[in-house]
Motif scaffolding. Structure first.
Motif, mmCIF file in Angstrom:
data_model
loop_
_atom_site.group_PDB
_atom_site.id
_atom_site.type_symbol
_atom_site.label_atom_id
_atom_site.label_comp_id
_atom_site.label_asym_id
_atom_site.label_seq_id
_atom_site.Cartn_x
_atom_site.Cartn_y
_atom_site.Cartn_z
ATOM 1 N N LEU A 127 0.838 -1.200 0.000
ATOM 2 C CA LEU A 127 0.000 0.000 0.000
ATOM 3 C C LEU A 127 0.869 1.245 0.000
ATOM 4 C CD1 LEU A 127 -3.110 -0.335 2.324
ATOM 5 C CD2 LEU A 127 -3.029 0.400 -0.026
ATOM 6 N N SER A 128 1.827 1.308 -0.865
ATOM 7 C CA SER A 128 2.704 2.465 -0.861
ATOM 8 C C SER A 128 1.975 3.667 -1.406
ATOM 9 C CB SER A 128 3.955 2.182 -1.702
ATOM 10 O OG SER A 128 3.581 1.870 -3.011
ATOM 11 N N SER A 129 2.354 4.825 -0.865
ATOM 12 C CA SER A 129 1.687 6.068 -1.266
ATOM 13 C C SER A 129 2.234 6.547 -2.600
ATOM 14 C CB SER A 129 1.922 7.125 -0.192
ATOM 15 O OG SER A 129 1.284 8.306 -0.519
ATOM 16 N N PRO A 130 1.397 7.124 -3.450
ATOM 17 C CA PRO A 130 1.866 7.632 -4.738
ATOM 18 C C PRO A 130 2.756 8.838 -4.553
ATOM 19 C CG PRO A 130 -0.392 8.314 -4.344
ATOM 20 C CD PRO A 130 -0.025 7.371 -3.239
ATOM 21 N N PRO A 131 3.582 9.145 -5.548
ATOM 22 C CA PRO A 131 4.438 10.334 -5.442
ATOM 23 C C PRO A 131 3.600 11.577 -5.205
ATOM 24 C CG PRO A 131 5.035 8.985 -7.342
ATOM 25 C CD PRO A 131 3.763 8.418 -6.801
ATOM 26 N N SER A 132 4.109 12.434 -4.319
ATOM 27 C CA SER A 132 3.341 13.629 -3.954
ATOM 28 C C SER A 132 3.766 14.788 -4.837
ATOM 29 C CB SER A 132 3.560 13.958 -2.478
ATOM 30 O OG SER A 132 4.921 14.109 -2.220
ATOM 31 N N SER A 133 3.018 14.992 -5.902
ATOM 32 C CA SER A 133 3.336 16.093 -6.804
ATOM 33 C C SER A 133 2.462 17.298 -6.531
ATOM 34 C CB SER A 133 3.163 15.635 -8.253
ATOM 35 O OG SER A 133 1.829 15.189 -8.454
ATOM 36 N N LEU A 186 -7.087 7.490 1.867
ATOM 37 C CA LEU A 186 -7.385 8.378 0.749
ATOM 38 C C LEU A 186 -6.728 7.928 -0.548
ATOM 39 C CD1 LEU A 186 -7.153 11.917 2.420
ATOM 40 C CD2 LEU A 186 -9.205 10.610 1.870
ATOM 41 N N ASN A 187 -5.599 7.244 -0.443
ATOM 42 C CA ASN A 187 -4.884 6.811 -1.639
ATOM 43 C C ASN A 187 -5.142 5.347 -1.982
ATOM 44 O OD1 ASN A 187 -3.189 9.217 -2.405
ATOM 45 N ND2 ASN A 187 -2.520 8.956 -0.300
ATOM 46 N N ASN A 188 -6.089 4.718 -1.299
ATOM 47 C CA ASN A 188 -6.325 3.299 -1.536
ATOM 48 C C ASN A 188 -6.735 3.017 -2.970
ATOM 49 O OD1 ASN A 188 -6.997 0.451 -0.727
ATOM 50 N ND2 ASN A 188 -9.042 1.156 -1.277
ATOM 51 N N HIS A 189 -7.653 3.821 -3.510
ATOM 52 C CA HIS A 189 -8.181 3.546 -4.845
ATOM 53 C C HIS A 189 -7.175 3.826 -5.952
ATOM 54 C CE1 HIS A 189 -8.649 7.843 -4.470
ATOM 55 N NE2 HIS A 189 -8.875 7.937 -5.768
ATOM 56 N N THR A 201 -14.844 -8.766 -6.943
ATOM 57 C CA THR A 201 -14.729 -9.285 -5.586
ATOM 58 C C THR A 201 -13.289 -9.528 -5.201
ATOM 59 O OG1 THR A 201 -16.861 -10.361 -5.863
ATOM 60 C CG2 THR A 201 -15.491 -11.122 -4.051
ATOM 61 N N SER A 202 -12.501 -10.033 -6.124
ATOM 62 C CA SER A 202 -11.109 -10.348 -5.808
ATOM 63 C C SER A 202 -10.265 -9.112 -5.618
ATOM 64 C CB SER A 202 -10.510 -11.209 -6.933
ATOM 65 O OG SER A 202 -10.560 -10.495 -8.148
ATOM 66 N N ASP A 203 -10.768 -7.971 -6.076
ATOM 67 C CA ASP A 203 -10.002 -6.730 -5.947
ATOM 68 C C ASP A 203 -10.806 -5.711 -5.164
ATOM 69 O OD1 ASP A 203 -8.398 -4.377 -8.161
ATOM 70 O OD2 ASP A 203 -7.698 -5.255 -6.304
ATOM 71 N N ALA A 204 -11.536 -6.198 -4.143
ATOM 72 C CA ALA A 204 -12.447 -5.326 -3.404
ATOM 73 C C ALA A 204 -11.719 -4.226 -2.678
ATOM 74 C CB ALA A 204 -13.261 -6.165 -2.414
ATOM 75 N N MET A 205 -10.489 -4.519 -2.222
ATOM 76 C CA MET A 205 -9.771 -3.528 -1.436
ATOM 77 C C MET A 205 -9.463 -2.287 -2.263
ATOM 78 S SD MET A 205 -6.270 -4.003 0.726
ATOM 79 C CE MET A 205 -5.173 -4.149 -0.660
ATOM 80 N N SER A 206 -8.951 -2.488 -3.502
ATOM 81 C CA SER A 206 -8.607 -1.344 -4.336
ATOM 82 C C SER A 206 -9.822 -0.754 -5.021
ATOM 83 C CB SER A 206 -7.562 -1.757 -5.377
ATOM 84 O OG SER A 206 -8.076 -2.783 -6.204
ATOM 85 N N SER A 207 -10.994 -1.431 -4.938
ATOM 86 C CA SER A 207 -12.205 -0.920 -5.551
ATOM 87 C C SER A 207 -12.951 0.036 -4.645
ATOM 88 C CB SER A 207 -13.125 -2.082 -5.939
ATOM 89 O OG SER A 207 -12.490 -2.907 -6.887
ATOM 90 N N ILE A 208 -12.456 0.252 -3.449
ATOM 91 C CA ILE A 208 -13.090 1.179 -2.521
ATOM 92 C C ILE A 208 -12.372 2.527 -2.586
ATOM 93 C CG2 ILE A 208 -13.561 1.687 -0.100
ATOM 94 C CD1 ILE A 208 -13.899 -1.233 0.414
ATOM 95 N N LYS A 209 -13.147 3.573 -2.731
ATOM 96 C CA LYS A 209 -12.607 4.936 -2.667
ATOM 97 C C LYS A 209 -13.055 5.543 -1.342
ATOM 98 C CE LYS A 209 -12.936 9.517 -4.829
ATOM 99 N NZ LYS A 209 -11.506 9.811 -4.751
ATOM 100 N N PHE A 210 -12.093 5.895 -0.510
ATOM 101 C CA PHE A 210 -12.382 6.506 0.778
ATOM 102 C C PHE A 210 -12.345 8.024 0.646
ATOM 103 C CE2 PHE A 210 -10.720 2.339 1.959
ATOM 104 C CZ PHE A 210 -11.611 1.933 2.927
ATOM 105 N N VAL A 211 -13.315 8.683 1.237
ATOM 106 C CA VAL A 211 -13.305 10.141 1.331
ATOM 107 C C VAL A 211 -13.543 10.510 2.790
ATOM 108 C CG1 VAL A 211 -14.049 10.612 -1.022
ATOM 109 C CG2 VAL A 211 -15.753 10.224 0.736
ATOM 110 N N VAL A 392 -0.867 12.644 5.221
ATOM 111 C CA VAL A 392 -1.764 13.716 4.798
ATOM 112 C C VAL A 392 -2.240 14.426 6.064
ATOM 113 C CG1 VAL A 392 -3.930 14.296 3.650
ATOM 114 C CG2 VAL A 392 -2.485 12.465 2.741
ATOM 115 N N ARG A 393 -1.783 15.656 6.236
ATOM 116 C CA ARG A 393 -2.099 16.385 7.460
ATOM 117 C C ARG A 393 -3.530 16.901 7.448
ATOM 118 N NH1 ARG A 393 1.724 21.019 8.553
ATOM 119 N NH2 ARG A 393 1.667 21.391 6.309
ATOM 120 N N ALA A 394 -4.137 16.918 8.625
ATOM 121 C CA ALA A 394 -5.523 17.374 8.730
ATOM 122 C C ALA A 394 -5.638 18.859 8.408
ATOM 123 C CB ALA A 394 -6.061 17.092 10.129
ATOM 124 N N ASN A 395 -4.627 19.636 8.782
ATOM 125 C CA ASN A 395 -4.644 21.071 8.517
ATOM 126 C C ASN A 395 -3.373 21.467 7.772
ATOM 127 O OD1 ASN A 395 -5.014 23.804 8.424
ATOM 128 N ND2 ASN A 395 -5.075 24.122 10.628
#
Length: 812
Positions: A127-133, A186-189, A201-211, A392-395
């Motif tokens: 679950l590595s985070s994408p590059p922060s551009s 936030l970066n799961n999807h 079903t087999s890819d349920a984890m990456s099929s969820i978008k969290f907001v 990802v900071r809250a503020n």
């Protein structure tokens, strides 16, 4: 791979013959461990419970680790292993280099510490985070919603969207962990964004978008990041969990509209909603409809994260208050756990013969599929540092940011539960810490970084991948054995010796990124302040002159029972060394009253230590015994609660007297460089005030009036500091000669005034001290380099009567 002996016993009892399970498990665990090792897999478990009947069923889900990249094939392989070996366990890998007592404590308390649990920091693909551009505000703002307007409806067709809300209790490490959790969700999807065009079903984890939502009543997932350091902290969490569960029962998600959330409802409307729900339940006479309604009812997922989750494990499910329990080393597993919990149950169609592949005349069976109702992952790790996750900071507007440099603690103080909830010490490599700080500086414009760790100054990067800023000869000379603060401190953890970069090396690298970046660190241990670290702090003006020196007690006998590794004399010697090396340093501390066996005489020694040291800040608490600790296993909590509280009040009173006297003597009238953090809490439109912190970590509140600028005041400072501009009265007091001041041609007297902004450095003259909060007057906008350049002039100004500098500069 279950997380406690007690749960393994209950698991065996609930799933079959306990004696038969125990007899077969020894051989099977070896076989399964070998299969898992070959496939790069690890185990976590879910507790499942039928919604239709009070029947328990347990299942073990196989999850992919760093070396696997094909999710589907890994899950199939894991399923085959599970079918072959239904009862499993795993040995606990222990480091032979640790002390015997340390190993016994971990094995006795059954802490699951495993290399296989988390992805390696070098090969993290789980679950590595994408590059922060993008900027921080873009990363957070696009995914923080206030209702449904923030949801991308185009993406909603491709992903199953879940809203989450997270609340944090506890220390700065918990705040930083919350930022890590937010980033993971936030970066799961984005993991398989290109391929996730349909829900599978087999890819349920990456099929969820969290907001993320700021209204917890509208959230599908309610997370609470917890603290377990004291009983009072845990009581607050239990109260919150019961409150959340009550809201979920009384106001289900189906009853909450976007136009009228629970927070906007009147008390009468809340009652109407509850009556409506009860009537619907009473009118559900048809059993099939009842099952369908039950299966379609949307339930919030209530999750517990952090130290309390790690300490109590499955006990967090008590009274049905929680659905999800995740320890501090298992946050990468959150999307998968939530995806399983959020999967809806359904009523399976069957024909008259009970075949699930019947035609359109099939009738519904009255037994629905069994939904997963509880999920837990509390395995500790030997190497997880979340180095590849971009928090990802809250503020994002905050001018300060936390950077975690290490996790865990090996000190094993007898009163402390941290080694059992956070695991053993492991440090990030120097380069990853420097790069994260550089990103915060360049992309988010922070002005202050706070390096975090449970024992931050014991940082030790022995990975060999540290920042190369020394020649080979210099490196070999630098990589010496571990060194304590002085000879009076001992170290019970033998693995601290060896090559690698120490905390002083990291602090030097971070502070070198920019001379205008303030650097702080917390929370340290007094034993890890060697002379090279103190010398570096004295040399670098952007390393703040504030040290946290947690004494815990002023009695050597109490400190010995606490297993702190030092006595009163060694601690006081260190205080003298610190104040000699850094004359303008501020010192803070922690104190515990009423520890096991503490006498009145030992308590008075603590009071005398506070009088002698004169702390600038202190955190004081009554002792709260924690399970699994050395004190819990070998000592008796024999100091009555009323005595603890009385001693605590005496310690607090002693500190307040001393800090008021010290600030009156050391702060009032002084010029301090303050980082403007934002408007003060009591700021109003009519009386707008700023709040900020000094180099010594003292809060200063001052009016938001326009002030002068450094570019014009520098030549004036040079002129003013010359010997001809000072005189002494008959009492020997220094005063200013005002001749020539006000003539801009003669003295270069500054004229331009500007408004301060968040993130500016301002020179503030302290005019009043109220406890450990100061009040002052902003004189000019400055910088760390500019303030340091005229530090000798500032010292001369600090000898003048209080208020005269501000009056002269701003009223000429």
């Amino acid at each position: 791979y279950l997380s406690s002996q007690s749960f393994r016993r209950s698991f065996a009892t609930e799933t079959g013959d306990a004696s038969d399970t125990r007899a077969k498990s020894k051989g099977r665990r070896r076989t399964l461990s070998k299969k898992l090792e070959d496939d790069g897999l690890t185990l976590s478990h879910f507790i499942t419970k039928s919604a239709a009947a009070d029947v328990s069923q347990s299942s073990i889900h196989i999850t992919q680790t760093a070396n696997n990249t094909d999710t589907k094939s890994s899950e199939k392989s894991g399923a085959n292993h599970f079918n072959n070996d239904s009862s499993c366990s795993s040995p606990i890998p222990m480091a032979a280099e640790l002390g015997d007592e340390f190993d016994e404590a971990f094995m006795e308390q059954d802490l699951m510490v495993t290399d296989a649990m988390s992805s390696s920091n070098k090969n993290e693909t789980m679950l590595s985070s994408p590059p922060s551009s993008n900027k921080a505000l873009d990363r957070l703002g696009k995914q923080m919603i206030h209702g449904d307007d923030g949801i991308d409806h185009e993406e909603a067709n491709r992903f199953h969207t879940l809203k989450f809300h997270i609340k944090t209790y506890g220390c700065q490490m918990n705040v930083n962990d919350t930022d890590i959790v937010r980033s993971i969700l936030l970066n799961n999807h984005t993991r398989n964004n290109d391929n996730a065009t349909t829900l599978q079903t087999s890819d349920a984890m990456s099929s969820i978008k969290f907001v993320e939502t700021d209204d917890e009543i509208r959230a599908d997932v309610l997370l609470t990041n917890t603290c377990a350091i004291r009983e009072n902290a845990e009581n607050k969490v239990w109260h919150r969990l019961r409150e959340l569960r009550s809201h979920d029962r009384n106001f289900p998600l189906s009853s909450i509209t976007e136009e009228d959330g629970l927070m906007k409802m009147t008390k009468e409307k809340r009652k109407q909603l509850q009556r409506h729900r009860n009537n619907n339940n009473n009118n559900s006479s048809n059993s099939i409809n009842s099952i369908q309604n039950s299966s379609n009812k949307k339930k919030r997922i209530i999750g517990v994260l952090g130290c309390m989750a790690e300490r109590l494990k499955e006990d967090m499910f008590r009274d049905g208050t929680a659905d999800l329990v995740v320890g501090p080393d298992a946050y990468r597993d959150l999307p998968r756990l939530i995806s399983v919990l959020s999967a809806p149950s359904s009523v399976m169609p069957q024909n008259n013969k009970g075949d699930s592949n019947g035609d359109s005349n099939n009738k519904y069976n009255t037994t629905p599929t069994i939904p997963t109702e509880r999920a837990v992952n509390v395995q500790l790790s030997l190497d997880e540092t979340y180095a590849s996750i971009t928090p990802v900071r809250a503020n994002p507007h905050d001018v300060s940011a936390f950077v975690s440099i290490m996790r865990g603690c090996n000190n094993m103080c007898s009163y402390c539960v941290v080694p059992f909830t956070r695991g053993r010490e492991r440090s990030r490599d120097v380069e990853s810490v420097v790069e994260e700080t550089r990103r915060l500086l360049d992309e988010e414009g922070i002005r202050e970084v706070i390096l975090l760790g449970q024992n931050v100054n014991s940082y030790h990067d022995n990975s060999g991948g540290g920042r190369a800023r020394m020649s080979e000869e210099e490196t070999n000379e630098k990589q010496s054995s571990y060194q304590t603060s002085n000879e009076g401190f001992s170290n019970m953890f033998r693995m601290r010796h060896g090559d690698g970069y120490r905390f002083a090396d990291l602090l030097e690298a971070v502070s070198s990124l920019s001379p205008e970046l303030r650097v702080r660190f917390t929370s340290p241990h007094p034993k890890d302040y060697p002379p090279p670290l103190l010398s570096l702090m004295a040399e670098r003006p952007n390393i703040c002159n504030h040290l946290h020196m947690p004494a815990q007690s002023g009695s050597s006998t109490v400190l010995q029972r606490m297993r702190r590794g030092y006595g009163r004399e060694a601690y006081l010697e260190l205080i003298d060394d610190v104040r000699e090396a850094i004359p303008d340093v501020a010192i803070s501390s922690d104190f515990i009253t009423g520890f096991c066996g503490e006498t009145e005489e030992e308590h008075y020694e603590t009071l005398s230590l506070m009088e002698q040291v004169q702390y600038d800040q202190a955190f004081m608490f009554a002792y709260s015994m924690r399970g699994k600790t050395h004190a819990h296993r070998t000592m008796e909590d024999d100091v009555p609660a009323d005595v603890k509280n009385r001693r605590l009040n005496e310690v607090i009173d002693c500190f307040r007297r001393n800090v008021q006297r010290r600030n009156d003597e050391m702060e009032v009238g002084k010029l301090r460089l303050v980082l403007v953090e934002g408007e003060a809490k009591k700021s109003t439109a009519e009386n707008r005030t700023w709040s900020g912190r000094t180099d010594q970590n003292k809060r200063v509140v001052f009016a938001s009036d326009a002030c002068l600028i450094e570019e014009e005041i520098n030549p004036f400072l040079s002129h003013l500091s010359s010997s001809n501009n000072f005189s002494f009265n008959n009492k020997g007091e220094k005063s200013l000669l005002f001749s020539g001041i006000g003539n801009s041609d003669a003295t270069g007297y500054p004229q331009t005034k500007v408004e301060l902004s968040r993130g500016d450095y301002a020179v503030v003259q302290v005019t009043e001290a109220r406890g450990h909060t100061l009040k002052g007057q902003a004189l000019w906008r400055s910088s760390i380099v500019g303030f340091e350049k005229h530090l000798s002039d500032v010292h001369a100004w600090n000898e003048l009567p209080a208020g005269i500098v501000g009056e002269m500069l701003l009223n000429q």
